[in-house]
Each structure stands twice: as C-alpha cells, then as structure tokens.
Design an enzyme around this catalytic site. Structure first.
Site, PDB file in Angstrom:
ATOM      1  N   PRO A  10      26.865   8.202  -9.813  1.00 47.37           N
ATOM      2  CA  PRO A  10      26.833   7.379  -8.610  1.00 47.37           C
ATOM      3  C   PRO A  10      27.760   6.164  -8.658  1.00 47.37           C
ATOM      4  O   PRO A  10      27.887   5.505  -9.684  1.00 47.37           O
ATOM      5  CB  PRO A  10      25.370   6.948  -8.498  1.00 47.37           C
ATOM      6  CG  PRO A  10      24.783   7.149  -9.834  1.00 47.37           C
ATOM      7  CD  PRO A  10      25.555   8.254 -10.475  1.00 47.37           C
ATOM      8  N   ASN A  11      28.385   5.934  -7.531  1.00 46.80           N
ATOM      9  CA  ASN A  11      29.254   4.793  -7.253  1.00 46.80           C
ATOM     10  C   ASN A  11      30.596   4.839  -7.974  1.00 46.80           C
ATOM     11  O   ASN A  11      31.435   3.978  -7.752  1.00 46.80           O
ATOM     12  CB  ASN A  11      28.532   3.464  -7.551  1.00 46.80           C
ATOM     13  CG  ASN A  11      27.291   3.316  -6.716  1.00 46.80           C
ATOM     14  OD1 ASN A  11      27.325   3.477  -5.505  1.00 46.80           O
ATOM     15  ND2 ASN A  11      26.167   3.057  -7.364  1.00 46.80           N
ATOM     16  N   ARG A  18      35.420  -1.210  -6.510  1.00 50.65           N
ATOM     17  CA  ARG A  18      34.068  -1.688  -6.828  1.00 50.65           C
ATOM     18  C   ARG A  18      34.118  -2.681  -7.986  1.00 50.65           C
ATOM     19  O   ARG A  18      34.560  -2.344  -9.079  1.00 50.65           O
ATOM     20  CB  ARG A  18      33.184  -0.505  -7.215  1.00 50.65           C
ATOM     21  CG  ARG A  18      31.828  -0.902  -7.719  1.00 50.65           C
ATOM     22  CD  ARG A  18      31.077   0.289  -8.275  1.00 50.65           C
ATOM     23  NE  ARG A  18      29.776  -0.141  -8.763  1.00 50.65           N
ATOM     24  CZ  ARG A  18      29.122   0.473  -9.727  1.00 50.65           C
ATOM     25  NH1 ARG A  18      29.626   1.544 -10.300  1.00 50.65           N
ATOM     26  NH2 ARG A  18      27.958   0.013 -10.120  1.00 50.65           N
ATOM     27  N   TYR A  23      34.762  -3.323 -13.600  1.00 44.11           N
ATOM     28  CA  TYR A  23      35.270  -1.959 -13.755  1.00 44.11           C
ATOM     29  C   TYR A  23      36.793  -1.841 -13.680  1.00 44.11           C
ATOM     30  O   TYR A  23      37.320  -0.745 -13.827  1.00 44.11           O
ATOM     31  CB  TYR A  23      34.640  -1.048 -12.701  1.00 44.11           C
ATOM     32  CG  TYR A  23      33.140  -0.999 -12.804  1.00 44.11           C
ATOM     33  CD1 TYR A  23      32.521  -0.281 -13.820  1.00 44.11           C
ATOM     34  CD2 TYR A  23      32.336  -1.699 -11.914  1.00 44.11           C
ATOM     35  CE1 TYR A  23      31.139  -0.246 -13.940  1.00 44.11           C
ATOM     36  CE2 TYR A  23      30.947  -1.665 -12.026  1.00 44.11           C
ATOM     37  CZ  TYR A  23      30.366  -0.947 -13.037  1.00 44.11           C
ATOM     38  OH  TYR A  23      29.000  -0.924 -13.156  1.00 44.11           O
ATOM     39  N   ASN A  72      29.887  10.270 -17.420  1.00 42.87           N
ATOM     40  CA  ASN A  72      29.585   8.893 -17.045  1.00 42.87           C
ATOM     41  C   ASN A  72      28.549   9.003 -15.934  1.00 42.87           C
ATOM     42  O   ASN A  72      28.884   9.207 -14.770  1.00 42.87           O
ATOM     43  CB  ASN A  72      30.834   8.156 -16.570  1.00 42.87           C
ATOM     44  CG  ASN A  72      30.543   6.692 -16.269  1.00 42.87           C
ATOM     45  OD1 ASN A  72      29.402   6.302 -16.094  1.00 42.87           O
ATOM     46  ND2 ASN A  72      31.601   5.897 -16.215  1.00 42.87           N
ATOM     47  N   ALA A  75      24.364   4.591 -13.205  1.00 38.52           N
ATOM     48  CA  ALA A  75      23.015   4.038 -13.314  1.00 38.52           C
ATOM     49  C   ALA A  75      21.970   5.076 -13.717  1.00 38.52           C
ATOM     50  O   ALA A  75      20.927   4.721 -14.274  1.00 38.52           O
ATOM     51  CB  ALA A  75      22.616   3.369 -11.997  1.00 38.52           C
ATOM     52  N   HIS A  78      20.284   5.092 -17.236  1.00 38.93           N
ATOM     53  CA  HIS A  78      19.160   4.225 -17.576  1.00 38.93           C
ATOM     54  C   HIS A  78      17.847   4.669 -16.930  1.00 38.93           C
ATOM     55  O   HIS A  78      16.826   4.017 -17.124  1.00 38.93           O
ATOM     56  CB  HIS A  78      19.483   2.792 -17.157  1.00 38.93           C
ATOM     57  CG  HIS A  78      20.896   2.412 -17.468  1.00 38.93           C
ATOM     58  ND1 HIS A  78      21.374   2.263 -18.756  1.00 38.93           N
ATOM     59  CD2 HIS A  78      21.965   2.208 -16.656  1.00 38.93           C
ATOM     60  CE1 HIS A  78      22.660   1.956 -18.717  1.00 38.93           C
ATOM     61  NE2 HIS A  78      23.044   1.925 -17.458  1.00 38.93           N
ATOM     62  N   ASP A  85      17.210  16.088 -20.080  1.00 38.08           N
ATOM     63  CA  ASP A  85      16.758  17.462 -20.288  1.00 38.08           C
ATOM     64  C   ASP A  85      17.869  18.474 -20.020  1.00 38.08           C
ATOM     65  O   ASP A  85      17.975  19.485 -20.719  1.00 38.08           O
ATOM     66  CB  ASP A  85      15.542  17.767 -19.426  1.00 38.08           C
ATOM     67  CG  ASP A  85      14.289  17.034 -19.884  1.00 38.08           C
ATOM     68  OD1 ASP A  85      14.302  16.460 -20.998  1.00 38.08           O
ATOM     69  OD2 ASP A  85      13.294  17.036 -19.130  1.00 38.08           O
ATOM     70  N   GLU A  96      28.865  10.716 -23.869  1.00 38.12           N
ATOM     71  CA  GLU A  96      28.452   9.739 -22.853  1.00 38.12           C
ATOM     72  C   GLU A  96      29.490   8.622 -22.808  1.00 38.12           C
ATOM     73  O   GLU A  96      29.902   8.108 -23.847  1.00 38.12           O
ATOM     74  CB  GLU A  96      27.088   9.176 -23.239  1.00 38.12           C
ATOM     75  CG  GLU A  96      26.547   8.113 -22.321  1.00 38.12           C
ATOM     76  CD  GLU A  96      25.212   7.556 -22.801  1.00 38.12           C
ATOM     77  OE1 GLU A  96      24.844   6.476 -22.314  1.00 38.12           O
ATOM     78  OE2 GLU A  96      24.538   8.183 -23.653  1.00 38.12           O
ATOM     79  N   HIS A  98      30.848   4.934 -20.799  1.00 42.09           N
ATOM     80  CA  HIS A  98      30.638   3.781 -19.909  1.00 42.09           C
ATOM     81  C   HIS A  98      31.921   2.965 -19.883  1.00 42.09           C
ATOM     82  O   HIS A  98      32.502   2.698 -20.942  1.00 42.09           O
ATOM     83  CB  HIS A  98      29.475   2.916 -20.386  1.00 42.09           C
ATOM     84  CG  HIS A  98      28.197   3.672 -20.463  1.00 42.09           C
ATOM     85  ND1 HIS A  98      27.454   3.972 -19.344  1.00 42.09           N
ATOM     86  CD2 HIS A  98      27.566   4.241 -21.516  1.00 42.09           C
ATOM     87  CE1 HIS A  98      26.403   4.684 -19.718  1.00 42.09           C
ATOM     88  NE2 HIS A  98      26.452   4.868 -21.026  1.00 42.09           N
ATOM     89  N   ILE A  99      32.355   2.599 -18.712  1.00 44.31           N
ATOM     90  CA  ILE A  99      33.567   1.806 -18.555  1.00 44.31           C
ATOM     91  C   ILE A  99      33.328   0.391 -19.064  1.00 44.31           C
ATOM     92  O   ILE A  99      34.142  -0.168 -19.798  1.00 44.31           O
ATOM     93  CB  ILE A  99      34.015   1.811 -17.081  1.00 44.31           C
ATOM     94  CG1 ILE A  99      34.383   3.235 -16.663  1.00 44.31           C
ATOM     95  CG2 ILE A  99      35.175   0.842 -16.858  1.00 44.31           C
ATOM     96  CD1 ILE A  99      34.540   3.431 -15.169  1.00 44.31           C
ATOM     97  N   SER A 100      32.195  -0.181 -18.687  1.00 45.12           N
ATOM     98  CA  SER A 100      31.867  -1.545 -19.117  1.00 45.12           C
ATOM     99  C   SER A 100      31.058  -1.496 -20.411  1.00 45.12           C
ATOM    100  O   SER A 100      30.520  -0.462 -20.792  1.00 45.12           O
ATOM    101  CB  SER A 100      31.066  -2.263 -18.030  1.00 45.12           C
ATOM    102  OG  SER A 100      29.778  -1.678 -17.902  1.00 45.12           O
ATOM    103  N   ARG A 105      25.708  -6.668 -20.545  1.00 44.55           N
ATOM    104  CA  ARG A 105      25.288  -6.807 -19.144  1.00 44.55           C
ATOM    105  C   ARG A 105      23.778  -6.981 -19.060  1.00 44.55           C
ATOM    106  O   ARG A 105      23.134  -7.352 -20.037  1.00 44.55           O
ATOM    107  CB  ARG A 105      25.786  -5.590 -18.353  1.00 44.55           C
ATOM    108  CG  ARG A 105      27.327  -5.513 -18.373  1.00 44.55           C
ATOM    109  CD  ARG A 105      27.872  -4.397 -17.556  1.00 44.55           C
ATOM    110  NE  ARG A 105      27.551  -4.585 -16.146  1.00 44.55           N
ATOM    111  CZ  ARG A 105      27.643  -3.619 -15.238  1.00 44.55           C
ATOM    112  NH1 ARG A 105      28.046  -2.413 -15.588  1.00 44.55           N
ATOM    113  NH2 ARG A 105      27.330  -3.853 -13.980  1.00 44.55           N
ATOM    114  N   ARG A 109      20.311  -2.284 -18.570  1.00 44.85           N
ATOM    115  CA  ARG A 109      21.411  -1.372 -18.893  1.00 44.85           C
ATOM    116  C   ARG A 109      21.521  -1.088 -20.392  1.00 44.85           C
ATOM    117  O   ARG A 109      22.334  -0.284 -20.819  1.00 44.85           O
ATOM    118  CB  ARG A 109      22.738  -1.934 -18.394  1.00 44.85           C
ATOM    119  CG  ARG A 109      22.823  -2.048 -16.888  1.00 44.85           C
ATOM    120  CD  ARG A 109      24.210  -2.482 -16.461  1.00 44.85           C
ATOM    121  NE  ARG A 109      24.232  -2.927 -15.085  1.00 44.85           N
ATOM    122  CZ  ARG A 109      24.351  -2.117 -14.030  1.00 44.85           C
ATOM    123  NH1 ARG A 109      24.463  -0.823 -14.205  1.00 44.85           N
ATOM    124  NH2 ARG A 109      24.355  -2.612 -12.812  1.00 44.85           N
TER     125      ARG A 109
END
Length: 140
Positions: A10-11, A18, A23, A72, A75, A78, A85, A96, A98-100, A105, A109
């Site tokens: 998402p996003n 954004r 990001y 990625n 959200a 979390h 699963d 996995e 994550h950009i940030s 944060r 998160r």
C-alpha cells in the site's frame, strides 16, 4: 534466466511524491529501470497493490515458480498475519524490504510480522534497498 518478483504494498504507488523527506523523490518506475539495467541476467517483474488479498494472491502465484521475491509490504508489514502465513507457505525465498529505517520511526513500525518467515530484511537505504535485496537473492 532467473525470475525475480518485486511486490510492493500500500501507498508505494505514490513513491516520488509521497513524503519525499522519508521516501525520497525517485519514482519506483525509475528504480525498476535501474535494477533491470544493472541486472540484465534477471527477469525482474513488478507488482503493486494497495489491497492485502491481492498481495497474498501474487505471493501464491509466484511463490513456487520464481527464484526470488522482494517484498515491500508497506504498513501491512506491521499488521498482517495473513501475509506472514502466505510467505511461510511458499518455497521461493523472500527478502523483506523497507525504504526508510523503520527503527528510526514510530514505535509501531518497529515490529514486523513478516521478518521471521523471510530470508532476510533490508531497511533504511532508500530506493537502493531494492538493489541490495537483489544482491542478497543472488547469493541464495
């Protein structure tokens, strides 16, 4: 030719616009173009959805036939036991991303439901996190 599936949650369709302070201002299309140019020996596919069930469907679809998945989950990282699963059920290794730096944060998160079932986690290197994940998959 090895097949790699990038799955963005998402996003992440808003990358480049954004929250550039978090990001960056690079679009995902630009990142993908760089990845493909730097690794022509890989067939790199990309998928993005804001819908959890569609992400699960893509994991199921590619999780037995691709050589690696870069995920990625945004959200959903979390919150989603369902994604946990789905990853646990497949045979394709998942990294996995994550950009940030999620640990710098908000406290919510700091926990990932996905990390325990992924081969590894890369966080905090901006869009270069995707390249680092691809490098990690080369070693598997």
């Amino acid at each position: 030719m090895k097949k790699i599936q990038i799955i963005n949650g998402p996003n992440l369709n808003l990358l480049g616009t954004r929250e550039p302070s978090v990001y960056g201002d690079t679009t995902f299309d630009a990142c993908l173009e760089q990845l493909r140019a730097s690794c022509p020996q890989y067939d790199i596919a990309c998928y993005q959805s804001n819908i959890e069930g569609e992400l699960i469907n893509k994991i199921h679809e590619t999780g037995f036939s691709y050589d690696g998945i870069i995920l990625n989950a945004g959200a959903y990282t979390h919150t989603s036991i369902a994604l946990h699963d789905a990853i646990k059920a497949i045979t394709t290794p998942v990294v996995e991303v994550h950009i940030s730096n999620v640990y710098a944060r908000e406290p919510f998160r700091h926990h990932s439901f996905l990390s325990a079932v992924c081969k590894g986690v890369i966080a905090g290197f901006g869009m270069d996190s995707y390249r680092l994940a691809l490098e990690a998959l080369k070693q598997l």
